[in-house]
Design a protein around this motif. Sequence first.
Motif, PDB file in Angstrom:
ATOM      1  N   ASP A  52       0.866  -1.141  -0.199  1.00 47.45           N
ATOM      2  CA  ASP A  52       0.265   0.254  -0.063  1.00 47.45           C
ATOM      3  C   ASP A  52       0.616   1.484  -0.434  1.00 47.45           C
ATOM      4  O   ASP A  52       2.059   1.309   0.602  1.00 47.45           O
ATOM      5  CB  ASP A  52      -1.284   0.112   1.380  1.00 47.45           C
ATOM      6  N   PRO A  53       0.270   2.298  -0.500  1.00 47.84           N
ATOM      7  CA  PRO A  53       1.279   3.164  -0.637  1.00 47.84           C
ATOM      8  C   PRO A  53       2.060   4.173   0.841  1.00 47.84           C
ATOM      9  O   PRO A  53       1.004   3.843   2.092  1.00 47.84           O
ATOM     10  CB  PRO A  53       0.557   4.663  -0.878  1.00 47.84           C
ATOM     11  N   PRO A  54       2.913   4.383   1.081  1.00 43.02           N
ATOM     12  CA  PRO A  54       3.556   4.676   2.538  1.00 43.02           C
ATOM     13  C   PRO A  54       3.143   5.894   2.684  1.00 43.02           C
ATOM     14  O   PRO A  54       3.504   6.475   1.742  1.00 43.02           O
ATOM     15  CB  PRO A  54       5.112   3.949   2.574  1.00 43.02           C
ATOM     16  N   ARG A  55       3.608   6.052   4.069  1.00 41.78           N
ATOM     17  CA  ARG A  55       3.775   7.645   4.270  1.00 41.78           C
ATOM     18  C   ARG A  55       5.142   7.828   4.085  1.00 41.78           C
ATOM     19  O   ARG A  55       5.981   7.478   4.182  1.00 41.78           O
ATOM     20  CB  ARG A  55       3.503   8.170   6.147  1.00 41.78           C
ATOM     21  N   MET A  56       5.562   9.279   4.316  1.00 43.15           N
ATOM     22  CA  MET A  56       6.858  10.332   4.089  1.00 43.15           C
ATOM     23  C   MET A  56       7.641   9.042   5.660  1.00 43.15           C
ATOM     24  O   MET A  56       8.624   8.706   4.973  1.00 43.15           O
ATOM     25  CB  MET A  56       6.739  10.896   4.399  1.00 43.15           C
ATOM     26  N   ARG A  85       1.408  12.073  -4.217  1.00 47.94           N
ATOM     27  CA  ARG A  85       1.391  12.720  -2.937  1.00 47.94           C
ATOM     28  C   ARG A  85      -0.042  12.049  -2.471  1.00 47.94           C
ATOM     29  O   ARG A  85      -1.124  12.718  -3.868  1.00 47.94           O
ATOM     30  CB  ARG A  85       1.733  13.666  -2.457  1.00 47.94           C
ATOM     31  N   VAL A  86      -1.233  11.364  -2.107  1.00 48.71           N
ATOM     32  CA  VAL A  86      -2.493  11.426  -1.996  1.00 48.71           C
ATOM     33  C   VAL A  86      -3.121  11.044  -0.302  1.00 48.71           C
ATOM     34  O   VAL A  86      -2.024  10.608   0.250  1.00 48.71           O
ATOM     35  CB  VAL A  86      -2.947   9.692  -2.666  1.00 48.71           C
ATOM     36  N   PRO A  87      -3.783  11.069   0.185  1.00 47.09           N
ATOM     37  CA  PRO A  87      -4.470  11.362   1.026  1.00 47.09           C
ATOM     38  C   PRO A  87      -4.835   9.850   2.015  1.00 47.09           C
ATOM     39  O   PRO A  87      -5.689   9.554   1.025  1.00 47.09           O
ATOM     40  CB  PRO A  87      -5.992  12.464   1.615  1.00 47.09           C
ATOM     41  N   ARG A  93      -5.237  13.829   7.050  1.00 45.76           N
ATOM     42  CA  ARG A  93      -4.154  14.489   7.184  1.00 45.76           C
ATOM     43  C   ARG A  93      -3.292  13.674   7.302  1.00 45.76           C
ATOM     44  O   ARG A  93      -1.961  14.875   7.338  1.00 45.76           O
ATOM     45  CB  ARG A  93      -4.182  14.603   9.272  1.00 45.76           C
ATOM     46  N   VAL A  94      -3.419  12.522   6.906  1.00 46.39           N
ATOM     47  CA  VAL A  94      -2.201  12.261   6.811  1.00 46.39           C
ATOM     48  C   VAL A  94      -1.950  11.603   4.575  1.00 46.39           C
ATOM     49  O   VAL A  94      -2.473  11.512   4.328  1.00 46.39           O
ATOM     50  CB  VAL A  94      -1.259  10.037   7.020  1.00 46.39           C
TER      51      VAL A  94
END
Length: 151
Positions: A52-56, A85-87, A93-94
């Motif tokens: 899944d798309p990770p957070r920074m 960048r995707v919410p 907020r992430v």
Amino acid sequence: MTTPDHDGPLAEQLLRLTRRVHRIQKRHLEQRDLGITPAQSRLLRTLAHFSDPPRMADLAESLEVVPRAVTTLVDGLEASGKVRRVPDPANRRVIRIELTDDGRKALRELRSARRAAAEEILAPLTDGQREVLGELLDTLVGDMPERGRRC
């Protein structure tokens, strides 16, 4: 009385090999004119390992760098259309980072460039020597997460 440094020459050889690998990979990347730095290349490869798309923060942890370094890399890759960048659907907020179609295409080119560089570097070795080298490298990087180890 000084003790002989038996590992010093070996360590120097490993460092020289690492620099050679980086130089050859950089040349293969430049030949493909992808406009991607080695650090951006590493981020794209790391990003591809996430289901899944990770957070920074996830990327920073995987890359073992400070979050600010990831922000700079993502900024450059986003500007060139390789990532976006995707919410986060569960928490708006992430922000998560995902590959675009251009990013996946670049990743295929990067893999091809890395394979070509590896072929060039390993060309002097026989199949048997390559197998032994692989086993030795597995031993040396044994503490790495499984996704970083060779197959």
